[in-house]
Design a protein around this motif. Structure first.
Motif, PDB file in Angstrom:
ATOM      1  N   THR A   1     -19.087 -42.544  -6.514  1.00 43.57           N
ATOM      2  CA  THR A   1     -19.118 -43.653  -5.556  1.00 43.57           C
ATOM      3  C   THR A   1     -20.440 -43.690  -4.818  1.00 43.57           C
ATOM      4  OG1 THR A   1     -16.713 -43.632  -5.247  1.00 43.57           O
ATOM      5  CG2 THR A   1     -18.036 -44.576  -3.463  1.00 43.57           C
ATOM      6  N   TYR A   2     -20.845 -42.532  -4.297  1.00 42.09           N
ATOM      7  CA  TYR A   2     -22.076 -42.509  -3.505  1.00 42.09           C
ATOM      8  C   TYR A   2     -23.325 -42.589  -4.368  1.00 42.09           C
ATOM      9  CZ  TYR A   2     -19.547 -41.664   0.807  1.00 42.09           C
ATOM     10  OH  TYR A   2     -18.735 -41.813   1.905  1.00 42.09           O
ATOM     11  N   LYS A   3     -23.340 -41.966  -5.513  1.00 40.51           N
ATOM     12  CA  LYS A   3     -24.547 -41.949  -6.344  1.00 40.51           C
ATOM     13  C   LYS A   3     -24.758 -43.256  -7.103  1.00 40.51           C
ATOM     14  CE  LYS A   3     -26.981 -39.219  -9.836  1.00 40.51           C
ATOM     15  NZ  LYS A   3     -28.216 -39.129  -9.008  1.00 40.51           N
ATOM     16  N   HIS A   4     -23.669 -43.902  -7.520  1.00 42.74           N
ATOM     17  CA  HIS A   4     -23.795 -45.050  -8.409  1.00 42.74           C
ATOM     18  C   HIS A   4     -23.304 -46.375  -7.830  1.00 42.74           C
ATOM     19  CE1 HIS A   4     -25.100 -42.575 -11.781  1.00 42.74           C
ATOM     20  NE2 HIS A   4     -24.119 -41.735 -11.505  1.00 42.74           N
ATOM     21  N   LEU A   5     -22.430 -46.355  -6.844  1.00 47.21           N
ATOM     22  CA  LEU A   5     -21.879 -47.612  -6.335  1.00 47.21           C
ATOM     23  C   LEU A   5     -22.457 -48.032  -4.991  1.00 47.21           C
ATOM     24  CD1 LEU A   5     -18.083 -47.279  -7.291  1.00 47.21           C
ATOM     25  CD2 LEU A   5     -19.974 -48.266  -8.614  1.00 47.21           C
ATOM     26  N   LEU A   6     -22.773 -47.076  -4.127  1.00 48.92           N
ATOM     27  CA  LEU A   6     -23.357 -47.408  -2.829  1.00 48.92           C
ATOM     28  C   LEU A   6     -24.869 -47.199  -2.919  1.00 48.92           C
ATOM     29  CD1 LEU A   6     -22.611 -48.275   0.081  1.00 48.92           C
ATOM     30  CD2 LEU A   6     -22.680 -45.848   0.693  1.00 48.92           C
ATOM     31  N   PRO A   7     -25.659 -48.272  -2.771  1.00 50.96           N
ATOM     32  CA  PRO A   7     -27.115 -48.135  -2.935  1.00 50.96           C
ATOM     33  C   PRO A   7     -27.706 -47.063  -2.021  1.00 50.96           C
ATOM     34  CG  PRO A   7     -26.483 -50.452  -2.888  1.00 50.96           C
ATOM     35  CD  PRO A   7     -25.253 -49.668  -2.525  1.00 50.96           C
ATOM     36  N   ALA A   8     -28.763 -46.408  -2.507  1.00 53.22           N
ATOM     37  CA  ALA A   8     -29.374 -45.284  -1.786  1.00 53.22           C
ATOM     38  C   ALA A   8     -29.852 -45.681  -0.397  1.00 53.22           C
ATOM     39  CB  ALA A   8     -30.534 -44.719  -2.607  1.00 53.22           C
ATOM     40  N   ARG A   9     -30.241 -46.938  -0.210  1.00 54.22           N
ATOM     41  CA  ARG A   9     -30.760 -47.353   1.107  1.00 54.22           C
ATOM     42  C   ARG A   9     -29.691 -47.287   2.190  1.00 54.22           C
ATOM     43  NH1 ARG A   9     -30.116 -51.871  -2.000  1.00 54.22           N
ATOM     44  NH2 ARG A   9     -28.838 -53.594  -1.177  1.00 54.22           N
ATOM     45  N   HIS A  10     -28.432 -47.222   1.781  1.00 50.34           N
ATOM     46  CA  HIS A  10     -27.340 -47.137   2.760  1.00 50.34           C
ATOM     47  C   HIS A  10     -26.834 -45.708   2.944  1.00 50.34           C
ATOM     48  CE1 HIS A  10     -27.204 -51.478   2.852  1.00 50.34           C
ATOM     49  NE2 HIS A  10     -26.891 -51.554   1.564  1.00 50.34           N
ATOM     50  N   ARG A  11     -27.457 -44.742   2.266  1.00 55.19           N
ATOM     51  CA  ARG A  11     -26.961 -43.365   2.304  1.00 55.19           C
ATOM     52  C   ARG A  11     -27.952 -42.453   3.017  1.00 55.19           C
ATOM     53  NH1 ARG A  11     -26.953 -41.274  -2.778  1.00 55.19           N
ATOM     54  NH2 ARG A  11     -27.705 -43.096  -3.907  1.00 55.19           N
ATOM     55  N   ARG A  12     -27.462 -41.793   4.042  1.00 61.95           N
ATOM     56  CA  ARG A  12     -28.267 -40.788   4.739  1.00 61.95           C
ATOM     57  C   ARG A  12     -27.639 -39.404   4.624  1.00 61.95           C
ATOM     58  NH1 ARG A  12     -28.787 -45.527   7.421  1.00 61.95           N
ATOM     59  NH2 ARG A  12     -30.899 -46.137   8.050  1.00 61.95           N
ATOM     60  N   HIS A  13     -26.349 -39.343   4.429  1.00 60.30           N
ATOM     61  CA  HIS A  13     -25.633 -38.070   4.352  1.00 60.30           C
ATOM     62  C   HIS A  13     -25.482 -37.624   2.898  1.00 60.30           C
ATOM     63  CE1 HIS A  13     -23.031 -34.993   6.129  1.00 60.30           C
ATOM     64  NE2 HIS A  13     -22.224 -35.163   5.089  1.00 60.30           N
ATOM     65  N   TRP A  14     -24.847 -38.467   2.086  1.00 68.97           N
ATOM     66  CA  TRP A  14     -24.614 -38.118   0.684  1.00 68.97           C
ATOM     67  C   TRP A  14     -25.751 -38.639  -0.171  1.00 68.97           C
ATOM     68  CZ3 TRP A  14     -21.565 -34.319  -0.286  1.00 68.97           C
ATOM     69  CH2 TRP A  14     -20.529 -34.040   0.605  1.00 68.97           C
ATOM     70  N   THR A  15     -26.904 -37.995   0.006  1.00 72.16           N
ATOM     71  CA  THR A  15     -28.078 -38.335  -0.783  1.00 72.16           C
ATOM     72  C   THR A  15     -27.914 -37.805  -2.206  1.00 72.16           C
ATOM     73  OG1 THR A  15     -29.187 -36.281  -0.167  1.00 72.16           O
ATOM     74  CG2 THR A  15     -29.535 -38.197   1.270  1.00 72.16           C
ATOM     75  N   ASP A  16     -28.761 -38.288  -3.115  1.00 75.34           N
ATOM     76  CA  ASP A  16     -28.704 -37.804  -4.493  1.00 75.34           C
ATOM     77  C   ASP A  16     -28.887 -36.294  -4.544  1.00 75.34           C
ATOM     78  OD1 ASP A  16     -28.334 -40.380  -5.272  1.00 75.34           O
ATOM     79  OD2 ASP A  16     -30.289 -40.630  -6.232  1.00 75.34           O
ATOM     80  N   ARG A  17     -29.762 -35.776  -3.698  1.00 77.34           N
ATOM     81  CA  ARG A  17     -30.027 -34.335  -3.709  1.00 77.34           C
ATOM     82  C   ARG A  17     -28.795 -33.554  -3.269  1.00 77.34           C
ATOM     83  NH1 ARG A  17     -34.598 -31.013  -0.189  1.00 77.34           N
ATOM     84  NH2 ARG A  17     -34.194 -28.975  -1.143  1.00 77.34           N
ATOM     85  N   ARG A  18     -28.144 -34.017  -2.201  1.00 69.97           N
ATOM     86  CA  ARG A  18     -26.972 -33.299  -1.714  1.00 69.97           C
ATOM     87  C   ARG A  18     -25.829 -33.375  -2.728  1.00 69.97           C
ATOM     88  NH1 ARG A  18     -24.024 -33.339   4.212  1.00 69.97           N
ATOM     89  NH2 ARG A  18     -22.300 -31.981   3.596  1.00 69.97           N
ATOM     90  N   ILE A  19     -25.676 -34.522  -3.351  1.00 72.91           N
ATOM     91  CA  ILE A  19     -24.631 -34.666  -4.365  1.00 72.91           C
ATOM     92  C   ILE A  19     -24.876 -33.690  -5.505  1.00 72.91           C
ATOM     93  CG2 ILE A  19     -23.711 -36.233  -6.128  1.00 72.91           C
ATOM     94  CD1 ILE A  19     -24.270 -38.528  -4.105  1.00 72.91           C
ATOM     95  N   ALA A  20     -26.111 -33.592  -5.957  1.00 70.29           N
ATOM     96  CA  ALA A  20     -26.435 -32.714  -7.078  1.00 70.29           C
ATOM     97  C   ALA A  20     -26.231 -31.244  -6.734  1.00 70.29           C
ATOM     98  CB  ALA A  20     -27.877 -32.956  -7.526  1.00 70.29           C
ATOM     99  N   ARG A  21     -26.448 -30.883  -5.452  1.00 67.35           N
ATOM    100  CA  ARG A  21     -26.373 -29.474  -5.057  1.00 67.35           C
ATOM    101  C   ARG A  21     -24.955 -29.021  -4.736  1.00 67.35           C
ATOM    102  NH1 ARG A  21     -30.974 -28.228  -0.686  1.00 67.35           N
ATOM    103  NH2 ARG A  21     -30.072 -26.154  -0.969  1.00 67.35           N
ATOM    104  N   ALA A  22     -24.013 -29.949  -4.631  1.00 65.80           N
ATOM    105  CA  ALA A  22     -22.630 -29.562  -4.341  1.00 65.80           C
ATOM    106  C   ALA A  22     -22.043 -28.804  -5.539  1.00 65.80           C
ATOM    107  CB  ALA A  22     -21.797 -30.804  -4.036  1.00 65.80           C
ATOM    108  N   ARG A  23     -20.954 -28.099  -5.281  1.00 67.62           N
ATOM    109  CA  ARG A  23     -20.260 -27.363  -6.333  1.00 67.62           C
ATOM    110  C   ARG A  23     -19.101 -28.208  -6.858  1.00 67.62           C
ATOM    111  NH1 ARG A  23     -19.161 -21.334  -4.065  1.00 67.62           N
ATOM    112  NH2 ARG A  23     -17.766 -21.371  -5.886  1.00 67.62           N
ATOM    113  N   TYR A  24     -18.996 -28.269  -8.166  1.00 67.96           N
ATOM    114  CA  TYR A  24     -17.973 -29.121  -8.779  1.00 67.96           C
ATOM    115  C   TYR A  24     -16.966 -28.296  -9.572  1.00 67.96           C
ATOM    116  CZ  TYR A  24     -20.828 -32.888  -7.154  1.00 67.96           C
ATOM    117  OH  TYR A  24     -21.520 -33.726  -6.318  1.00 67.96           O
TER     118      TYR A  24
END
Length: 529
Positions: A298-321
């Motif tokens: 949702t955050y990486k692909h549906l909500l444009p990056a300009r609207h994201r300050r918390h769930w940035t691409d970097r933070r999403i990638a660094r989370a544990r899945y």
């Protein structure tokens, strides 16, 4: 199965003085369908958008050669959460869905061929433990008492609470520390019992919600008491019967479920979600948007990056899945009446295998399996004289770099060989229909980030307030439900995530509809029915 709407449906008459507030739900998994029912009960006209050709998400239903295969969830442990949804519509679950108790809950088969029947019957459980590890009967009772205490806090008190403020987490922290939430699932089991096999029996359930018992917070030990209190059930007709029932509820409220409608972007105006853009380019306005899509997706692909300050691409990638799954659905020309409805077939390794899966991201040669035989309860899911099965193996997510186009068939064949040597003699000569789901399919078909089957791994630092919030941290009027938000994966978890909406989404009549703002911008749009 109920056919979902493919276009506009007739809707109930609305008061002319105030049009109904509009809600769009992205995704028709159990979290999204439950959210739609709850929003409909709160005054919204709801449209559920599903990119696949039928509703259900991970609860999709495959039909092939006369066999019916539930794609995902098969263990129903908190039926009251479904009963609540029917009650919101003035109906009874039992009038639409026939839930049957399953016993034993699980038959655990160890690598040496010994078995343990795990059930909700207190006397039967004591007898099983006395057979396996008589010195651990008292320890098991202490473990179950600890599970009940965790359940009362972690599920009853906090399972439907929105952790969108850190103060909520701070208030809950003393109770979680008192209940030893800092321990792992494995650590809590080890505190109470000594037998290695019994420790496995008490900890494998965390894998059913995507957690490594050697890393997952012991809060998830509440599953043991949840199962004891409410039992394990199966829906006659398959889990898809629950999906069909929920679609019927939504349409009865005047909402609709549209399949084959992929969302490309969540549209934001003035800091608030105000609709979605479909892959066709059309925009569907909405007063609130609920995403049941994978939270990271949702955050990486549906909500444009300009609207994201918390769930940035970097933070999403660094989370544990979580781990992913390899699932093989198959039907046999004969029946295997000695095989239980749910079987956990363990391999030669437990901790080592899980370390390969979760930490090393290595696809091992050995495996532990969950075998589902729904025809043990409902023979109608297969042709007469036949059995339907699915078997899943926990495997690493896509960071492992496995090319599943090449590895899928050899891996399936290895699983078939193992089953043929243990639970299903002569299997390879009895299979009459077959299909597979790989980690690549979790990403490509279900939009799961990294192909993780259960979203973010449920470790303590990714739970409650640390998880993506039900009320988005990024923009107003955007809400998340499903495995990737609080409280987590599993049917009780995703249904509870929809319960959270009752506390964070304003009632429909409280909203001043902003749709005219969006439409005035000249965007092509889709009108709600």
């Amino acid at each position: 199965m109920l056919t979902p709407s493919q276009g506009s449906l007739p809707t109930a008459a609305l008061p002319t003085s105030a049009p109904a507030a509009q809600a769009v739900v992205i995704g028709s998994g159990f979290g999204g369908l439950a959210a739609a029912v709850r929003l409909g009960a709160r005054g919204y006209r709801v449209t559920v958008l599903e990119r696949l050709d039928a509703p259900g998400g991970r609860g999709y239903v495959h039909r092939q050669d006369g066999f019916t295969f539930d794609a995902g969830p098969t263990v129903i442990t908190a039926p009251f959460l479904f009963e609540e949804l029917w009650a919101l519509c003035g109906k009874r679950l039992a009038d639409d869905v026939d839930l049957r108790p399953v016993s034993p809950f699980y038959r655990v088969r160890f690598d040496d061929g010994s078995t343990f029947d795990y059930s909700g019957d207190a006397d039967a459980m004591r007898a099983e433990i006395a057979r396996l590890a008589p010195e651990d009967i008292a320890g098991y009772e202490r473990f179950l008492a600890a599970s009940e205490a965790i359940y009362k806090v972690g599920f009853e008190q906090l399972g439907h609470v929105s952790f969108d403020r850190w103060t909520t987490m701070a208030k809950a922290l003393p109770d979680l520390l008192k209940l030893e939430g800092w321990r792992t699932v494995w650590g809590l089991a080890c505190k109470h019992v000594n037998n290695e096999k019994l420790r496995v029996v008490l900890t494998f359930q965390s894998l059913l919600v995507g957690g490594n018992p050697f890393a997952t917070t012991s809060v998830y030990c509440l599953i043991a008491f949840l199962e004891r209190r409410f039992g394990v059930h199966f829906a006659m007709g398959g889990t898809g019967a629950l999906v069909a029932g929920l679609v019927k509820l939504i349409e009865g409220q005047g909402g609709r479920v549209l399949c084959g409608q992929a969302v490309d972007e969540i549209v934001v105006a003035r800091g608030a979600a105000c609709g979605v853009r479909l892959e066709s380019g059309a925009v569907m306005p909405a007063d609130v948007v609920v995403s049941n899509a994978d939270a990271a997706w949702t955050y990486k692909h549906l909500l444009p990056a300009r609207h994201r300050r918390h769930w940035t691409d970097r933070r999403i990638a660094r989370a544990r899945y979580s781990m992913s799954l390899f699932v093989w659905y198959f039907g046999t020309r004969r029946q295997y009446p000695d095989v239980a409805h749910h079987t956990i077939s363990l391999g030669p390794r437990y901790e080592g295998l899980l370390d390969d899966i979760f930490t090393k991201k290595h696809l091992a040669d050995d495996f532990s399996l969950y075998l589902h035989r729904p025809t043990a309860t409902d023979p109608s899911l297969a042709p007469p004289g036949c059995d339907a099965f699915y078997v899943l193996a926990p495997v690493p997510h896509l960071d492992a770099g496995v090319d599943w186009r090449e590895r899928a068939e050899p891996y399936r064949a290895a699983i078939a060989k193992r089953l043929g040597e243990t639970l299903l003699p002569g299997l390879e000569g009895e299979v009459v229909t077959s299909l597979m789901l790989t980690p690549q399919d979790f990403q490509d078909r279900l939009n799961s980030y990294k192909g993780a089957a259960f979203a973010m791994e449920p470790v303590l630092t990714q739970s409650a307030w640390f998880r993506p919030h039900n009320h988005s941290e990024e923009v107003d009027r955007l809400y998340l439900v499903g495995a990737g938000t609080h409280p987590g994966a599993g049917l009780p978890g995703v249904l509870s995530s929809a319960r959270v909406l009752d506390a964070v989404v304003p009632h429909g009549h409280e909203l001043a509809c902003p749709q005219s703002t969006l439409i005035a911008e000249g965007l092509p749009h889709v009108r709600h029915a």
